[in-house]
Design a protein around this motif. Structure first.
Motif, PDB file in Angstrom:
ATOM      1  N   ALA A   8      -8.131  -6.026  14.786  1.00 57.49           N
ATOM      2  CA  ALA A   8      -8.560  -5.989  13.656  1.00 57.49           C
ATOM      3  C   ALA A   8      -8.414  -4.335  12.875  1.00 57.49           C
ATOM      4  CB  ALA A   8      -9.717  -6.145  13.424  1.00 57.49           C
ATOM      5  N   VAL A   9      -8.548  -3.767  14.076  1.00 54.43           N
ATOM      6  CA  VAL A   9      -9.307  -2.026  14.291  1.00 54.43           C
ATOM      7  C   VAL A   9      -7.364  -1.722  14.090  1.00 54.43           C
ATOM      8  CG1 VAL A   9      -9.223  -0.627  14.724  1.00 54.43           C
ATOM      9  CG2 VAL A   9     -11.274  -1.809  15.360  1.00 54.43           C
ATOM     10  N   GLU A  10      -6.599  -2.035  14.394  1.00 52.60           N
ATOM     11  CA  GLU A  10      -5.078  -1.976  13.884  1.00 52.60           C
ATOM     12  C   GLU A  10      -4.436  -2.631  12.127  1.00 52.60           C
ATOM     13  OE1 GLU A  10      -3.358  -2.368  18.749  1.00 52.60           O
ATOM     14  OE2 GLU A  10      -2.726  -3.908  17.127  1.00 52.60           O
ATOM     15  N   ARG A  11      -5.176  -3.567  11.887  1.00 54.48           N
ATOM     16  CA  ARG A  11      -4.598  -3.775  11.259  1.00 54.48           C
ATOM     17  C   ARG A  11      -5.086  -2.287   9.672  1.00 54.48           C
ATOM     18  NH1 ARG A  11      -6.526  -8.075   9.139  1.00 54.48           N
ATOM     19  NH2 ARG A  11      -7.614  -9.165  11.475  1.00 54.48           N
ATOM     20  N   TYR A  12      -6.527  -2.283   9.990  1.00 54.54           N
ATOM     21  CA  TYR A  12      -6.828  -1.525   9.504  1.00 54.54           C
ATOM     22  C   TYR A  12      -6.538   0.013   9.003  1.00 54.54           C
ATOM     23  CZ  TYR A  12     -10.578   1.879   7.910  1.00 54.54           C
ATOM     24  OH  TYR A  12     -11.899   3.368   7.645  1.00 54.54           O
ATOM     25  N   ILE A  13      -6.332   0.081  10.529  1.00 53.73           N
ATOM     26  CA  ILE A  13      -5.319   1.652  10.709  1.00 53.73           C
ATOM     27  C   ILE A  13      -3.846   1.240   9.068  1.00 53.73           C
ATOM     28  CG2 ILE A  13      -4.217   3.898  11.832  1.00 53.73           C
ATOM     29  CD1 ILE A  13      -6.039   2.958  14.432  1.00 53.73           C
ATOM     30  N   CYS A  14      -3.111   0.632   9.700  1.00 54.81           N
ATOM     31  CA  CYS A  14      -2.077   0.572   8.602  1.00 54.81           C
ATOM     32  C   CYS A  14      -2.552  -0.004   7.594  1.00 54.81           C
ATOM     33  CB  CYS A  14      -1.309  -0.606   9.564  1.00 54.81           C
ATOM     34  SG  CYS A  14      -0.309  -0.870  11.290  1.00 54.81           S
ATOM     35  N   ASP A  15      -3.243  -0.408   6.710  1.00 60.36           N
ATOM     36  CA  ASP A  15      -3.701  -0.609   5.500  1.00 60.36           C
ATOM     37  C   ASP A  15      -4.153   0.928   5.553  1.00 60.36           C
ATOM     38  OD1 ASP A  15      -2.895  -3.195   5.513  1.00 60.36           O
ATOM     39  OD2 ASP A  15      -4.806  -3.465   5.165  1.00 60.36           O
ATOM     40  N   VAL A  16      -5.040   1.430   6.024  1.00 64.34           N
ATOM     41  CA  VAL A  16      -5.440   3.182   5.645  1.00 64.34           C
ATOM     42  C   VAL A  16      -4.444   3.506   5.463  1.00 64.34           C
ATOM     43  CG1 VAL A  16      -6.467   5.126   5.946  1.00 64.34           C
ATOM     44  CG2 VAL A  16      -7.067   2.984   6.331  1.00 64.34           C
ATOM     45  N   LYS A  17      -3.498   4.417   6.361  1.00 68.46           N
ATOM     46  CA  LYS A  17      -2.556   5.168   6.374  1.00 68.46           C
ATOM     47  C   LYS A  17      -1.188   4.449   5.360  1.00 68.46           C
ATOM     48  CE  LYS A  17      -2.704   6.163  11.085  1.00 68.46           C
ATOM     49  NZ  LYS A  17      -1.928   7.075  12.113  1.00 68.46           N
ATOM     50  N   ASP A  18      -1.230   3.453   5.144  1.00 67.35           N
ATOM     51  CA  ASP A  18      -0.368   2.673   4.139  1.00 67.35           C
ATOM     52  C   ASP A  18      -0.753   2.901   2.607  1.00 67.35           C
ATOM     53  OD1 ASP A  18       1.806   2.620   6.013  1.00 67.35           O
ATOM     54  OD2 ASP A  18       1.351  -0.207   5.985  1.00 67.35           O
ATOM     55  N   GLY A  19      -2.183   3.327   2.122  1.00 68.77           N
ATOM     56  CA  GLY A  19      -2.932   3.398   1.431  1.00 68.77           C
ATOM     57  C   GLY A  19      -2.834   2.099   0.577  1.00 68.77           C
ATOM     58  N   LYS A  20      -3.373   0.859   1.943  1.00 65.96           N
ATOM     59  CA  LYS A  20      -3.343  -0.074   0.892  1.00 65.96           C
ATOM     60  C   LYS A  20      -4.826  -0.059   0.893  1.00 65.96           C
ATOM     61  CE  LYS A  20       1.129  -2.618   2.378  1.00 65.96           C
ATOM     62  NZ  LYS A  20       1.362  -3.033   3.430  1.00 65.96           N
TER      63      LYS A  20
ATOM     64  N   PRO B  52      -8.505   1.410   0.244  1.00 68.51           N
ATOM     65  CA  PRO B  52      -9.214   0.091  -0.993  1.00 68.51           C
ATOM     66  C   PRO B  52      -8.353  -0.354  -1.786  1.00 68.51           C
ATOM     67  CG  PRO B  52     -10.482   2.204  -1.175  1.00 68.51           C
ATOM     68  CD  PRO B  52      -9.672   2.427  -0.387  1.00 68.51           C
ATOM     69  N   ASP B  53      -8.040  -1.378  -2.420  1.00 63.42           N
ATOM     70  CA  ASP B  53      -7.217  -1.789  -2.961  1.00 63.42           C
ATOM     71  C   ASP B  53      -8.453  -1.695  -4.343  1.00 63.42           C
ATOM     72  OD1 ASP B  53      -8.557  -4.166  -3.416  1.00 63.42           O
ATOM     73  OD2 ASP B  53      -7.107  -5.105  -2.813  1.00 63.42           O
ATOM     74  N   LYS B  54      -7.680  -1.950  -5.989  1.00 59.71           N
ATOM     75  CA  LYS B  54      -8.371  -2.181  -7.061  1.00 59.71           C
ATOM     76  C   LYS B  54     -10.006  -2.603  -7.306  1.00 59.71           C
ATOM     77  CE  LYS B  54      -6.616  -1.821 -11.685  1.00 59.71           C
ATOM     78  NZ  LYS B  54      -7.211  -3.561 -11.733  1.00 59.71           N
ATOM     79  N   ASP B  55      -9.409  -3.882  -6.979  1.00 58.81           N
ATOM     80  CA  ASP B  55     -10.881  -5.411  -5.921  1.00 58.81           C
ATOM     81  C   ASP B  55     -11.737  -3.929  -5.781  1.00 58.81           C
ATOM     82  OD1 ASP B  55      -9.418  -6.363  -8.371  1.00 58.81           O
ATOM     83  OD2 ASP B  55      -8.778  -7.558  -6.838  1.00 58.81           O
ATOM     84  N   GLU B  56     -11.963  -3.203  -4.428  1.00 59.58           N
ATOM     85  CA  GLU B  56     -12.452  -2.296  -3.448  1.00 59.58           C
ATOM     86  C   GLU B  56     -13.285  -1.359  -4.266  1.00 59.58           C
ATOM     87  OE1 GLU B  56     -10.387  -5.300   0.085  1.00 59.58           O
ATOM     88  OE2 GLU B  56      -9.579  -3.681  -0.710  1.00 59.58           O
ATOM     89  N   SER B  57     -12.581  -0.963  -5.356  1.00 60.38           N
ATOM     90  CA  SER B  57     -13.190   0.346  -5.320  1.00 60.38           C
ATOM     91  C   SER B  57     -13.737   0.030  -7.309  1.00 60.38           C
ATOM     92  CB  SER B  57     -11.480   1.045  -6.470  1.00 60.38           C
ATOM     93  OG  SER B  57     -11.324   0.993  -5.289  1.00 60.38           O
ATOM     94  N   TYR B  58     -14.476   1.024  -7.789  1.00 60.58           N
ATOM     95  CA  TYR B  58     -15.363   1.340  -8.274  1.00 60.58           C
ATOM     96  C   TYR B  58     -14.987   1.766  -9.802  1.00 60.58           C
ATOM     97  CZ  TYR B  58     -18.673  -0.140  -4.680  1.00 60.58           C
ATOM     98  OH  TYR B  58     -19.037  -1.302  -3.138  1.00 60.58           O
ATOM     99  N   GLY B  59     -15.477   1.739 -10.806  1.00 65.01           N
ATOM    100  CA  GLY B  59     -15.118   1.744 -12.034  1.00 65.01           C
ATOM    101  C   GLY B  59     -13.597   1.573 -12.201  1.00 65.01           C
ATOM    102  N   LYS B  60     -13.384   2.108 -13.598  1.00 64.31           N
ATOM    103  CA  LYS B  60     -11.818   1.395 -13.732  1.00 64.31           C
ATOM    104  C   LYS B  60     -10.710   1.359 -13.156  1.00 64.31           C
ATOM    105  CE  LYS B  60     -13.555   0.768 -18.556  1.00 64.31           C
ATOM    106  NZ  LYS B  60     -13.997   1.582 -19.783  1.00 64.31           N
TER     107      LYS B  60
END
Ligand code: KIV
Length: 275
Positions: A253-265, A267-275
């Motif tokens: 789980a931690v390895e996948r999190y690290i990859c996603d953050v490094k790849d800019g994946k 948070p995505d739009k649904d995980e962010s606030y505002g428009k």
């Protein structure tokens, strides 16, 4: 599995009643509110806030360094997460050995500040007078004999107890004396299984709780982190059965999190606030 709200609260009296009925009792350790809640939901009878926290939470090599203040904080967290299981706090090294007064004061702290319903105290015959006084103050005590980790240096390491006649006699005399002064239960740690079976049969009221003591004890206990596979590499005592291996689950789980953050994946739009 019955829902937690339909289950009866476990008390110290439940231990004797279950022993009398020949019903096995389950005990696991916890050190925080969330894990305590999960153990309680699953239906464990008793949650021990073990001084094994020193090893499995704080990273020490033994149980000796953990303090009263740290143990009280762990106990209070566990009590907040528990509804039905009996909560027992483990009295750490030198919190009860120096004198009866010190023992009563510290045992009392676990009930007053920690919300525990009983305490566990290591030691055989030599600790019986102190344990008797604690019980007389209205504080239920779980005894602990066999390999008592707070005396690890005196034992010369984690050695199986009850191998010769004098060790067997000492263990039996200690168990009978602990029952006599009113311990509702006692841990039997790292004992030859036949000795643990004889002690269990000899005790009429106090339930025996085995860890590395064979199948004939009234109850079994394991360190939860160990049985979930959250343990130091190489630590694999014979008595430990691993019911889950959470280490690769967490690392993945931690390895996948690290990859996603490094790849800019993330948070995505649904995980962010505002428009
Ligand atoms: O500290 C602890 O977790 C214990 C159990 C192993 C009995 O004493």
């Amino acid at each position: 599995m019955s829902s937690i709200k339909d289950r009866k609260k476990t008390t110290v009296l439940s231990f004797g009643a279950k022993k009398a009925r020949g019903e096995k009792i389950t005990v696991l350790t916890a050190y925080d509110c969330f894990i305590a809640g999960l153990l309680d939901r699953a239906g464990v009878d008793c949650i021990l806030v073990g001084d094994s926290a020193s090893n499995v939470i704080h990273g020490f090599d033994s149980t000796l360094p953990i303090t009263m203040d740290i143990m009280v904080a762990h106990t209070a967290a566990v009590a907040r997460g528990t509804q039905k299981a009996l909560v027992v706090a483990d009295m750490p090294f030198l919190s009860f050995q120096p004198s009866v007064e010190v023992a009563i004061t510290n045992a009392g702290r676990f009930l007053k500040e920690g919300g525990a319903e009983a305490v566990k105290m290591e030691g055989g015959l030599e600790m019986v007078p102190t344990i008797k006084r604690v019980i007389e103050c209205g504080i239920p005590v779980m005894g602990h004999i066999g390999l008592t980790p707070q005396s690890i240096h005196s034992f010369g390491g984690p050695k199986v107890q009850g191998k010769d006649d004098s060790s067997r006699a000492y263990l039996m005399e200690s168990a009978l004396a602990l029952e006599e002064v009113g311990c509702f239960s006692m841990v039997l740690e790292l004992l030859n299984a036949d000795v643990a079976g004889e002690i269990t049969a000899a005790l009429k009221k106090a339930a025996t709780i085995g860890i590395g003591a064979g199948p004939d004890c009234d109850a079994q206990v394991l360190v939860t982190n160990d049985m979930l596979g959250l343990r130091k590499e190489g630590f694999r005592p014979k008595f430990l059965r691993e019911y889950a291996d959470l280490t690769p689950v967490i690392v993945d789980a931690v390895e996948r999190y690290i990859c996603d953050v490094k790849d800019g994946k993330f948070p995505d739009k649904d995980e962010s606030y505002g428009k």
